[in-house]
Design a protein around this motif. Structure first.
Motif, PDB file in Angstrom:
ATOM      1  N   GLU A   1       0.797  -1.219   0.000  1.00 18.34           N
ATOM      2  CA  GLU A   1       0.000   0.000   0.000  1.00 18.34           C
ATOM      3  C   GLU A   1       0.836   1.279   0.000  1.00 18.34           C
ATOM      4  OE1 GLU A   1      -2.491  -0.423   3.409  1.00 18.34           O
ATOM      5  OE2 GLU A   1      -3.563  -2.169   2.613  1.00 18.34           O
TER       6      GLU A   1
ATOM      7  N   SER B   1      -1.039   2.360 -13.051  1.00 19.66           N
ATOM      8  CA  SER B   1      -0.041   1.322 -13.316  1.00 19.66           C
ATOM      9  C   SER B   1      -0.436   0.493 -14.532  1.00 19.66           C
ATOM     10  CB  SER B   1       0.111   0.412 -12.087  1.00 19.66           C
ATOM     11  OG  SER B   1       0.600   1.135 -10.980  1.00 19.66           O
TER      12      SER B   1
ATOM     13  N   TYR C   1      -3.212  -5.270 -12.817  1.00 15.67           N
ATOM     14  CA  TYR C   1      -3.252  -3.919 -12.264  1.00 15.67           C
ATOM     15  C   TYR C   1      -4.650  -3.312 -12.417  1.00 15.67           C
ATOM     16  CZ  TYR C   1       1.873  -3.540 -11.829  1.00 15.67           C
ATOM     17  OH  TYR C   1       3.180  -3.704 -11.455  1.00 15.67           O
TER      18      TYR C   1
ATOM     19  N   ASN D   1       4.625   0.264  -2.757  1.00 10.90           N
ATOM     20  CA  ASN D   1       4.340  -0.265  -4.107  1.00 10.90           C
ATOM     21  C   ASN D   1       5.396  -1.252  -4.592  1.00 10.90           C
ATOM     22  OD1 ASN D   1       1.958   1.175  -4.395  1.00 10.90           O
ATOM     23  ND2 ASN D   1       2.994   2.964  -5.228  1.00 10.90           N
TER      24      ASN D   1
ATOM     25  N   LEU E   1      -5.280  -0.528  -9.762  1.00 11.18           N
ATOM     26  CA  LEU E   1      -4.239   0.490  -9.927  1.00 11.18           C
ATOM     27  C   LEU E   1      -4.257   0.908 -11.396  1.00 11.18           C
ATOM     28  CD1 LEU E   1      -1.466  -1.226  -7.788  1.00 11.18           C
ATOM     29  CD2 LEU E   1      -2.921   0.669  -7.104  1.00 11.18           C
TER      30      LEU E   1
END
Length: 797
Positions: free
Chosen positions: A359, A591, A582, A362, A588
């Protein structure tokens, strides 16, 4: 005579009296026997059997049960990183082997069998039920409690049996049934005296499970006046302190923690109370030096030796709260280096480290490693286990794809080196392996010497597959790969992954960006990349070093064009999967976009490009990001105009509509194909034209009609050479079609590029046949995602 007669009368009178007394005694005995029967409800009988039941079998059974309860309580291991269990659950795998349980059942059964009219029969049944639960015979134990509720005339006994039944339901995760029983006991509550405490504590445990902490605190406060013993009282105050601390009510938390200390609690409760009191007191107002000083004082106390992991854990939490992530990382490492006996704390430390890497930092590779350990140490019955296990699974998938990319990147860089540079590279790898193996062997020897053993063998080098793998080989070690890559850059600078990479002047080639030293993508798995050693116990003629099979260091390096193509294909597929992980599993989005863009730049026009562009398009719409939206739309319209993903942009309902249209179009194609095979070019043209008029947006058989149109022209014209351009255009427009290979064969026959062997394998084109054995696939009305879920287009509600 007178006296003689008088004496006879007296003897006769005494004899009569004796007889009368004997009869009286027999009568009394008979009366008492009949009055004391266990089937009698007379005062004498009930009193008699109450006395015998209480002061014999039941008394002994109850005392044995107290011993069992203490044993069970001592076996518990509390998790102080969350609000404590009000009633600690027991481990039936441990409790069922407690020897006293059978004896308690035997003794508690005596009042049931011999003193049926005793007031202790229901209590005896409850003791038997509790023993059944500890012996893991849950159904029989619960049935016993239900029997008492059904048969007992006393509300106290009914309530006690129902309280234990409620606990049994909670232990079996049958919370609906537990709630029903709680409602039933609540109706009896006004009449209860001795069971109020146990009821409130049991209901508090029920509310704790659902994290209804306000209700849990309310029940604990109701139970406290009924609790006399100091240990249960201190535990209840401690839990209240935890609840209020969780809710941010530091004043009430501090007040309850203070009451814990007044009860002179066990040392574990005392330690955690002191620790948490500081946090809810003036802890937040203290500067960092004071906080560090406080923790150092705790660490220096010998009594806290087994709690060092908890202290470091709390130090890490403090640092992370202050956003000092390196400090938090360092303290969590110390917590794991000083693991105590509390498995809950060990699991929490692993999880905290995994969450920090995931978190905050990364670093998903390291996060995966610590989630590995967290899952192993975490209680599978805990409510967070599924959540932790799910994230662990996702990180495992991500790590697998990242490792594929890292490993193939590294091997491609090695393949691009010239012989001299590569040999130097391998020499250093061998030196490092030998040094690491020697160090490991020395440490193993020291360990065995300390243990009194004398068995010594030289181990630790990568092996030939016959001995156990140890993998100190540097290609598997991200740190060593990074160091080697840095050495390479210092010597040669930034070079492209291409042939003749040492030449300063050469023809320009397509740039391929490689990052073999990127530790963020490096797997921490210690798997052997290659095997490279003979029997490690053999010594070479030149010295004491083991003989190394140098050729095995080159085994996996992709020197041939085919091997390089395979490595690139693996990288391409892994990056595609990585981007979708991702996007859909880690959420994310940034990403995912970075990964997809990197993929498209490195492998332009790859098979996954239309989908990757479309997924970035959806992300851009969600954010929104006008620049990314414009880029993805332009790329799809320009480079992939016939892609399903491009059509989804114009019509989000395209897949739904296309499914119906495709079925109809497939029937039309079947008719057109029949005319084509019959060489009826006019009828074929007519149906092809009808298709394009009827379905201007296209269907799943677009590629078949497009190729059929070209082949129908082949049937019309003697000069087929110009149609080679049409076939090239088809191949360009329908890159993902399974007919591309067929079209290429026909084109090559027209242009004469086909080899003689290939010509023998293909029929000469009089009327080329399009394979029809394959039914056109019916597209989904949704986009398939990597986790098996279906994601509808963004505009589709």
């Amino acid at each position: 005579m007178f006296f003689s007669a008088s004496s006879d009368r007296m003897q006769s009178s005494v004899s009569s009296a004796k007889k009368a007394l004997s009869l009286l005694l027999v009568g009394v005995v008979l009366f008492l026997f009949s009055s004391c029967s266990q089937n009698s409800n007379s005062f004498v009988a009930v009193t008699y059997h109450n006395l015998l039941a209480r002061d014999n079998a039941f008394f002994l059974a109850r005392e044995r049960m107290k011993e069992v309860e203490k044993t069970v309580y001592d076996q518990r291991q509390d998790n102080f990183n969350e609000i404590l269990e009000v009633i600690p659950p027991f481990d039936s795998t441990k409790t069922k082997s407690i020897a006293q349980l059978d004896d308690i059942i035997k003794k508690a059964s005596m009042p049931i069998r011999r003193h049926k009219n005793s007031m202790y029969v229901d209590d005896s049944y409850i003791l038997v039920g509790r023993c059944r639960m500890y012996k893991a015979d849950f159904k029989l134990g619960m049935d016993t409690y239900k029997f008492v509720n059904h048969s007992s005339p006393e509300n106290e006994e009914k309530a006690e049996a129902m309280i234990y039944l409620m606990r049994a339901y909670i232990a079996q995760n049958e919370y609906d049934n537990a709630f029903t029983v709680s409602e039933y006991i609540e109706k009896l509550n006004p009449q209860l005296k001795k069971n109020k405490r146990e009821f409130y504590l049991t209901r508090a445990q029920y509310h704790r499970h659902f994290e209804a902490y306000d209700k849990c605190a309310e029940d604990l406060n109701l139970a406290l006046p009924e609790i006399n013993k100091k240990d249960p009282k201190s535990r209840s105050h401690f839990i209240l302190g935890q609840i209020y601390q969780e809710q941010g009510n530091d004043t009430l938390a501090y007040k309850n923690y203070k009451k814990v200390l007044k009860q002179n609690p066990p040392y574990d409760i005392y330690f955690y109370t002191k620790l948490y009191m500081t946090q809810v007191g003036h802890f937040s107002k203290k500067n960092k030096k004071e906080v560090d000083k406080y923790y150092k004082k705790l660490l220096a106390d010998e009594k806290n030796l087994e709690y060092k992991d908890k202290i470091y854990y709390e130090m890490a939490r403090y640092e992370i709260k202050q956003k000092n992530y390196p400090g938090g990382e360092a303290n969590l490492k110390k917590a794991l280096q000083n693991k105590g006996n509390n498995k809950h704390q060990t699991a929490s430390s692993y999880l905290a480290m995994g969450e920090l890497y995931f978190e905050k930092l990364n670093n998903f590779q390291l996060a995966k490693v610590y989630y590995d350990s967290a899952v192993i140490n975490w209680d599978p019955k805990h409510k967070r286990y599924k959540e932790i296990s799910r994230r662990h699974k996702i990180l495992t998938e991500l790590a697998e794809q990242a490792e594929i990319i890292r490993r193939n990147d590294s091997l491609l860089v090695l393949a691009a080196m010239d012989t001299i540079a590569l040999n130097k590279f391998v020499d250093k790898a061998i030196e490092r392996d030998i040094a690491a193996a020697k160090k490991k062997a020395e440490e193993e020897a020291k360990r065995k010497n300390r243990a009194g053993g004398d068995d010594f063998s030289f181990t630790g080098l990568p092996n030939d597959g016959n001995s156990s793998p140890t993998s100190t080989f540097y290609f598997s070690n991200p740190g060593q790969v990074s160091q080697g890559y840095s050495d390479f850059l210092r010597t040669w600078g930034k070079r492209k992954n291409e042939d003749n990479w040492r030449r300063s002047k050469k023809e320009e080639q397509e740039e391929v960006t490689l990052e073999p030293g990127d530790t963020s993508l490096a797997s921490t798995d210690n798997k052997t990349v290659v095997s490279n050693v003979d029997d490690p116990k053999q010594k070479s003629k030149e010295g004491d070093a083991p003989t190394v099979d140098r050729s095995l260091y080159f085994k996996d390096i992709p020197f041939t064009p085919e091997a390089k193509a395979l490595a690139n294909t693996e990288i391409k597929d892994a990056q595609y999967k990585l981007g979708k992980i991702y996007d859909f599993k880690l959420y994310l989005k940034d990403s995912a976009v970075v990964t997809f863009k990197k993929q498209i730049k490195r492998y332009p026009n790859n098979d996954h490009e239309p989908e990757e562009l479309y997924l970035m398009y959806l992300i851009a719409k969600e954010k929104p990001d006008a620049k990314l939206l414009s880029y993805t739309k332009n790329e799809l319209y320009t480079k992939h105009p016939n892609s399903t993903y491009t059509k989804l942009i114009d019509n989000p309902n395209y897949l739904v509509e296309n499914k119906t249209n495709s079925k109809k179009a497939a029937m039309l194609y079947k008719d057109a194909y029949s005319f084509y095979t019959a060489k009826d070019t006019a009828a074929t043209d007519s149906l092809i034209a009808s298709y394009y008029v009827t379905y201007p947006e296209g269907t799943s058989v677009d590629d078949k009609f497009a190729l059929l149109n070209i082949l129908n022209e082949l049937n019309k014209k003697a000069d087929r050479a110009p149609l080679a351009d049409s076939l090239d255009q088809f191949i360009e427009n329908y890159k993902s079609s399974k007919l591309v290979g067929y079209a290429e064969n026909i084109r090559d026959q027209i242009t004469g590029k086909k080899t003689e062997k290939a010509k023998e394998e293909e029929p000469q084109i009089e009327t080329p046949i399009i394979p029809l054995e394959e039914k056109p696939k019916e597209p989904n009305n949704e986009v398939q995602q990597p986790d098996g879920m279906l994601r509808p287009p963004a505009d589709e509600k």
